[in-house]
Scaffold this active site. Structure first.
Site, PDB file in Angstrom:
ATOM      1  N   LEU A  34       7.390  -0.246   5.734  1.00  0.00           N
ATOM      2  CA  LEU A  34       7.840  -1.685   5.443  1.00  0.00           C
ATOM      3  C   LEU A  34       6.455  -2.159   5.477  1.00  0.00           C
ATOM      4  CD1 LEU A  34      11.526  -1.451   6.504  1.00  0.00           C
ATOM      5  CD2 LEU A  34      11.059  -0.588   4.451  1.00  0.00           C
ATOM      6  N   ASP A  58       4.165   4.913  10.589  1.00  0.00           N
ATOM      7  CA  ASP A  58       3.129   5.035   9.452  1.00  0.00           C
ATOM      8  C   ASP A  58       3.045   6.156   9.413  1.00  0.00           C
ATOM      9  OD1 ASP A  58       0.081   4.776   9.532  1.00  0.00           O
ATOM     10  OD2 ASP A  58      -0.375   3.370  10.555  1.00  0.00           O
ATOM     11  N   ILE A  59       2.610   6.942   7.650  1.00  0.00           N
ATOM     12  CA  ILE A  59       1.684   7.807   7.672  1.00  0.00           C
ATOM     13  C   ILE A  59       0.667   8.558   9.192  1.00  0.00           C
ATOM     14  CG2 ILE A  59       2.407   8.271   5.977  1.00  0.00           C
ATOM     15  CD1 ILE A  59      -0.711   8.129   5.142  1.00  0.00           C
ATOM     16  N   THR A  99      -4.831   3.162   5.567  1.00  0.00           N
ATOM     17  CA  THR A  99      -3.949   3.895   4.790  1.00  0.00           C
ATOM     18  C   THR A  99      -3.720   5.312   4.283  1.00  0.00           C
ATOM     19  OG1 THR A  99      -1.978   1.903   5.139  1.00  0.00           O
ATOM     20  CG2 THR A  99      -1.419   3.870   3.457  1.00  0.00           C
ATOM     21  N   THR A 133      -2.846   9.293  -8.256  1.00  0.00           N
ATOM     22  CA  THR A 133      -2.526   8.074  -9.365  1.00  0.00           C
ATOM     23  C   THR A 133      -3.918   8.964 -11.653  1.00  0.00           C
ATOM     24  OG1 THR A 133      -3.858   5.927 -10.573  1.00  0.00           O
ATOM     25  CG2 THR A 133      -4.204   6.702  -8.498  1.00  0.00           C
ATOM     26  N   ASP A 134      -4.053   8.266 -12.224  1.00  0.00           N
ATOM     27  CA  ASP A 134      -4.811   8.305 -12.827  1.00  0.00           C
ATOM     28  C   ASP A 134      -6.152   7.526 -13.045  1.00  0.00           C
ATOM     29  OD1 ASP A 134      -3.608   5.758 -13.754  1.00  0.00           O
ATOM     30  OD2 ASP A 134      -3.867   6.595 -16.206  1.00  0.00           O
ATOM     31  N   GLU A 135      -6.389   6.655 -12.105  1.00  0.00           N
ATOM     32  CA  GLU A 135      -7.379   6.181 -12.288  1.00  0.00           C
ATOM     33  C   GLU A 135      -8.341   6.760 -11.127  1.00  0.00           C
ATOM     34  OE1 GLU A 135      -5.804   2.073 -10.744  1.00  0.00           O
ATOM     35  OE2 GLU A 135      -3.931   2.295 -11.960  1.00  0.00           O
ATOM     36  N   TYR A 159      -9.308   0.523  -4.950  1.00  0.00           N
ATOM     37  CA  TYR A 159      -7.947   1.368  -4.289  1.00  0.00           C
ATOM     38  C   TYR A 159      -7.926   2.678  -5.195  1.00  0.00           C
ATOM     39  CZ  TYR A 159      -3.941   2.901  -6.878  1.00  0.00           C
ATOM     40  OH  TYR A 159      -2.542   3.945  -6.934  1.00  0.00           O
ATOM     41  N   LYS A 163      -7.756   6.122  -2.858  1.00  0.00           N
ATOM     42  CA  LYS A 163      -6.580   7.433  -3.319  1.00  0.00           C
ATOM     43  C   LYS A 163      -7.513   8.696  -4.103  1.00  0.00           C
ATOM     44  CE  LYS A 163      -2.762   7.440  -4.329  1.00  0.00           C
ATOM     45  NZ  LYS A 163      -1.637   7.938  -3.172  1.00  0.00           N
ATOM     46  N   ASN A 188       0.191   4.623 -15.641  1.00  0.00           N
ATOM     47  CA  ASN A 188       1.260   3.898 -14.670  1.00  0.00           C
ATOM     48  C   ASN A 188       2.652   3.631 -15.557  1.00  0.00           C
ATOM     49  OD1 ASN A 188      -1.189   2.358 -15.005  1.00  0.00           O
ATOM     50  ND2 ASN A 188      -0.644   0.205 -14.738  1.00  0.00           N
ATOM     51  N   TYR A 216      -4.628 -11.215 -18.078  1.00  0.00           N
ATOM     52  CA  TYR A 216      -6.975 -11.139 -17.890  1.00  0.00           C
ATOM     53  C   TYR A 216      -7.714 -10.728 -18.890  1.00  0.00           C
ATOM     54  CZ  TYR A 216      -4.359  -9.914 -13.461  1.00  0.00           C
ATOM     55  OH  TYR A 216      -3.945  -9.832 -11.895  1.00  0.00           O
TER      56      TYR A 216
HETATM   57  P1  NAD Z   1       4.648   0.227  -3.722  1.00  0.00           P
HETATM   58  O1  NAD Z   1       3.662  -0.083  -3.130  1.00  0.00           O
HETATM   59  O2  NAD Z   1       5.690  -0.052  -4.531  1.00  0.00           O
HETATM   60  O3  NAD Z   1       4.768   1.354  -2.326  1.00  0.00           O
HETATM   61  C1  NAD Z   1       4.556   2.069  -1.470  1.00  0.00           C
HETATM   62  C2  NAD Z   1       5.536   2.777  -0.046  1.00  0.00           C
HETATM   63  O4  NAD Z   1       4.668   2.879   1.291  1.00  0.00           O
HETATM   64  C3  NAD Z   1       5.644   0.990   0.538  1.00  0.00           C
HETATM   65  O5  NAD Z   1       7.016   0.890   0.581  1.00  0.00           O
HETATM   66  C4  NAD Z   1       5.065   0.559   1.391  1.00  0.00           C
HETATM   67  O6  NAD Z   1       5.884   0.052   2.521  1.00  0.00           O
HETATM   68  C5  NAD Z   1       4.835   2.159   1.845  1.00  0.00           C
HETATM   69  N1  NAD Z   1       3.525   2.057   3.322  1.00  0.00           N
HETATM   70  C6  NAD Z   1       2.478   2.024   2.829  1.00  0.00           C
HETATM   71  N2  NAD Z   1       1.475   2.051   3.719  1.00  0.00           N
HETATM   72  C7  NAD Z   1       2.147   2.878   4.954  1.00  0.00           C
HETATM   73  C8  NAD Z   1       1.938   3.600   5.347  1.00  0.00           C
HETATM   74  N3  NAD Z   1       0.486   3.964   6.545  1.00  0.00           N
HETATM   75  N4  NAD Z   1       2.629   4.178   6.424  1.00  0.00           N
HETATM   76  C9  NAD Z   1       4.147   4.718   6.087  1.00  0.00           C
HETATM   77  N5  NAD Z   1       4.157   4.061   4.828  1.00  0.00           N
HETATM   78  C10 NAD Z   1       2.857   3.068   4.277  1.00  0.00           C
HETATM   79  O7  NAD Z   1       3.532   1.888  -4.680  1.00  0.00           O
HETATM   80  P2  NAD Z   1       4.203   2.736  -5.834  1.00  0.00           P
HETATM   81  O8  NAD Z   1       3.251   1.925  -6.802  1.00  0.00           O
HETATM   82  O9  NAD Z   1       5.453   3.066  -5.689  1.00  0.00           O
HETATM   83  O10 NAD Z   1       3.097   3.993  -5.613  1.00  0.00           O
HETATM   84  C11 NAD Z   1       4.096   5.145  -4.698  1.00  0.00           C
HETATM   85  C12 NAD Z   1       2.576   5.888  -5.182  1.00  0.00           C
HETATM   86  O11 NAD Z   1       2.337   6.852  -6.408  1.00  0.00           O
HETATM   87  C13 NAD Z   1       1.201   5.460  -4.340  1.00  0.00           C
HETATM   88  O12 NAD Z   1       0.375   7.036  -3.445  1.00  0.00           O
HETATM   89  C14 NAD Z   1       0.401   5.463  -5.408  1.00  0.00           C
HETATM   90  O13 NAD Z   1      -0.850   5.994  -5.326  1.00  0.00           O
HETATM   91  C15 NAD Z   1       1.252   6.387  -6.431  1.00  0.00           C
HETATM   92  N6  NAD Z   1       1.387   5.796  -7.808  1.00  0.00           N
HETATM   93  C16 NAD Z   1       1.736   5.072  -8.513  1.00  0.00           C
HETATM   94  C17 NAD Z   1       1.988   4.548  -9.691  1.00  0.00           C
HETATM   95  C18 NAD Z   1       2.450   3.527 -10.328  1.00  0.00           C
HETATM   96  O14 NAD Z   1       2.201   3.235 -11.115  1.00  0.00           O
HETATM   97  N7  NAD Z   1       2.825   1.875  -9.515  1.00  0.00           N
HETATM   98  C19 NAD Z   1       0.819   5.205 -10.905  1.00  0.00           C
HETATM   99  C20 NAD Z   1       0.193   6.652  -9.933  1.00  0.00           C
HETATM  100  C21 NAD Z   1       0.664   6.604  -8.520  1.00  0.00           C
HETATM  101  P1  TYD Z   2      -1.220  -3.594 -12.993  1.00  0.00           P
HETATM  102  O1  TYD Z   2       0.171  -3.555 -13.153  1.00  0.00           O
HETATM  103  O2  TYD Z   2      -1.812  -4.191 -11.254  1.00  0.00           O
HETATM  104  O3  TYD Z   2      -1.763  -1.898 -12.520  1.00  0.00           O
HETATM  105  P2  TYD Z   2      -2.823  -1.213 -12.605  1.00  0.00           P
HETATM  106  O4  TYD Z   2      -4.247  -2.355 -12.249  1.00  0.00           O
HETATM  107  O5  TYD Z   2      -2.923   0.147 -11.442  1.00  0.00           O
HETATM  108  O6  TYD Z   2      -3.233  -0.466 -13.678  1.00  0.00           O
HETATM  109  O7  TYD Z   2      -1.374  -3.873 -14.476  1.00  0.00           O
HETATM  110  C1  TYD Z   2      -1.508  -3.150 -15.523  1.00  0.00           C
HETATM  111  C2  TYD Z   2      -2.371  -4.149 -16.418  1.00  0.00           C
HETATM  112  O8  TYD Z   2      -2.462  -5.672 -16.554  1.00  0.00           O
HETATM  113  C3  TYD Z   2      -4.419  -4.266 -15.842  1.00  0.00           C
HETATM  114  O9  TYD Z   2      -4.830  -3.896 -17.359  1.00  0.00           O
HETATM  115  C4  TYD Z   2      -4.711  -5.586 -15.653  1.00  0.00           C
HETATM  116  C5  TYD Z   2      -3.269  -6.264 -16.293  1.00  0.00           C
HETATM  117  N1  TYD Z   2      -2.654  -7.600 -15.940  1.00  0.00           N
HETATM  118  C6  TYD Z   2      -2.675  -8.821 -16.546  1.00  0.00           C
HETATM  119  O10 TYD Z   2      -3.359  -8.726 -17.614  1.00  0.00           O
HETATM  120  N2  TYD Z   2      -1.871 -10.074 -15.871  1.00  0.00           N
HETATM  121  C7  TYD Z   2      -1.346  -9.224 -14.170  1.00  0.00           C
HETATM  122  O11 TYD Z   2      -0.773 -10.702 -13.705  1.00  0.00           O
HETATM  123  C8  TYD Z   2      -1.439  -8.595 -13.753  1.00  0.00           C
HETATM  124  C9  TYD Z   2      -0.345  -8.339 -12.463  1.00  0.00           C
HETATM  125  C10 TYD Z   2      -1.720  -7.283 -14.277  1.00  0.00           C
END
Ligand code: NAD
Ligand code: TYD
Length: 357
Positions: A34, A58-59, A99, A133-135, A159, A163, A188, A216
């Site tokens: 959380l 915490d993991i 983390t 992630t694809d990043e 980040y 990962k 994403n 941006y």
């Molecule tokens: P998020 O930031 O919304 O959620 C992360 C969750 O992990 C939160 O509930 C946080 O409380 C919990 N957390 C953080 N540190 C922790 C720890 N040390 N121990 C236990 N819990 C912890 O992230 P998300 O967008 O839901 O992403 C989830 C996963 O998917 C991540 O691993 C992210 O790299 C991956 N991912 C996300 C996206 C995306 O577009 N959001 C795309 C591809 C992969």
């Molecule tokens: P984001 O949602 O932060 O995901 P990621 O950086 O992991 O791809 O951003 C998506 C795209 O949008 C990224 O190219 C950055 C851009 N962005 C903006 O242009 N303005 C904003 O306020 C935010 C948060 C992101």
């Protein structure tokens, strides 16, 4: 049967928990620290449901994780827990290292000890699925082919580097110790419960609040968008049928420049909740300083998961984004609740005096 989900109070994790429990009777142990990104309101509909056991922690806490594994004997672990926001990783990479790298390492160590002591049947059936992630693949040029699973790792932000490190650890635990792992690298996501620090929810929330919509740089950076429920179904499919040690790229074949995304959100809001003055929301777009090291383009080649596991996304971008905007319009209380003091501090730090907090 029981699954341990980490990070199940975050955006994707909570969608995953909700979807799983709507489709099966398996118990889910949800371990989440959380942080600012974790939100139990996402799981409010599960209150009183004995199939969902939430544990705050915490993991990286090896003793806690070992105790949970012993007590609940899960058949699988799905690791979502991570620090996930690129901009935050630029301001302060430390927690990302802690983390995403150290935490994943500690988790793997606890899982290795647990798995090593299982009987043969349980050992054979066990899975550790790492959500990535694809990043990690870095940035593509305009005409480069999309990322396949064999694309070289070239992470560019703290980040994505953290990962990438966790992916390498997961891979090494398979090759060295035989741990039955699966890794998914997804593009994403967007959809319900997405914290409004990320592009799509930030635009929806700021637009309605009459605030600037911060784009941006030139807004021509390309991301490959996938509706979160499709990501969750892909993870379930990989868990069910993925080959041990394999990596699966997950994506929606939906490459779009950021500016197009912002225009689409504005147009939907014009239709679903027009501004009081009748003017279009796109008038609120404000170009702001670009993100340092901003990756220009991500694109996922999702042929492998389709060919080998028969998975395909259900939503198009048009259907998914409409559902998403509607969800935010229908859930103003959720939005109000996540906009805590901590959220306001973040907006002030990231956007300064631009989009007023
Ligand atoms: P998020 O930031 O919304 O959620 C992360 C969750 O992990 C939160 O509930 C946080 O409380 C919990 N957390 C953080 N540190 C922790 C720890 N040390 N121990 C236990 N819990 C912890 O992230 P998300 O967008 O839901 O992403 C989830 C996963 O998917 C991540 O691993 C992210 O790299 C991956 N991912 C996300 C996206 C995306 O577009 N959001 C795309 C591809 C992969
Ligand atoms: P984001 O949602 O932060 O995901 P990621 O950086 O992991 O791809 O951003 C998506 C795209 O949008 C990224 O190219 C950055 C851009 N962005 C903006 O242009 N303005 C904003 O306020 C935010 C948060 C992101």
């Amino acid at each position: 049967m029981t699954i341990l989900v980490t990070g199940g109070a975050g955006f994707i994790g909570s969608n995953f928990v909700l979807d799983c429990l709507s489709e099966s009777d398996e118990t889910i142990i949800n371990l989440d620290q959380l942080t600012y990104a974790g939100n139990l309101q996402n799981l409010a509909s599960l209150e009183g449901d004995v199939r969902h056991i939430f544990v705050r922690g915490d993991i990286g806490d090896s003793a806690l994780v070992a105790g949970l594994l012993m007590k609940y004997q899960p058949r699988a672990i799905v690791n979502f827990a991570a620090e996930s926001h690129v901009d935050r990783s630029i301001h302060g990479p430390g927690e990302f290292i802690q983390t995403n790298i150290v935490g994943t390492f500690n988790l793997l160590e606890a899982v290795r000890a647990y798995w090593g002591a299982l009987d043969t049947t349980a050992k054979t059936g066990f899975r550790f699925l790492h959500v990535s992630t694809d990043e990690v693949y870095g940035s593509l040029g305009k005409t480069d082919p999309a990322f396949t699973e064999t694309h070289r790792y070239e992470p560019n932000s703290p980040y994505s580097a953290s990962k990438a490190a966790s992916d390498h650890l997961v891979r090494a635990y398979h090759h060295t110790y035989g741990l039955p792992v699966l890794t998914t690298n997804c593009s994403n996501n967007y959809g319900p419960y997405h914290f409004p620090e990320k592009l799509i929810p930030l635009m929806i929330v700021n637009a309605q609040a009459g605030k600037p919509l911060p784009v941006y740089g030139d807004g021509q950076q390309i991301r490959d968008w996938l509706y979160v429920k499709d990501h969750c179904s892909a993870i379930r499919r990989v868990l069910e049928a993925g080959q041990l040690g394999e990596v699966y790229n997950i994506g929606g074949w939906n490459e779009k420049p950021n500016l197009d995304i912002v225009h689409t959100v504005c147009a939907l809001l014009d239709e679903l909740k027009p501004r009081a003055d009748g003017r279009p929301y796109k008038e609120q777009i404000a170009y702001v300083t670009d993100r340092p090291g901003h990756d220009r383009r991500y694109a996922i080649d999702a042929h492998k998961i389709e060919r080998q596991l028969g998975w395909k996304p259900m939503e198009t971008f048009e259907t998914g984004i409409r559902k998403t905007v509607q969800w935010y319009l229908d859930n103003p209380q959720w939005v109000a609740n996540v906009q805590s003091g901590g959220y306001r501090d973040w907006v002030a730090k990231q956007y300064g005096t631009g989009p007023k907090a």
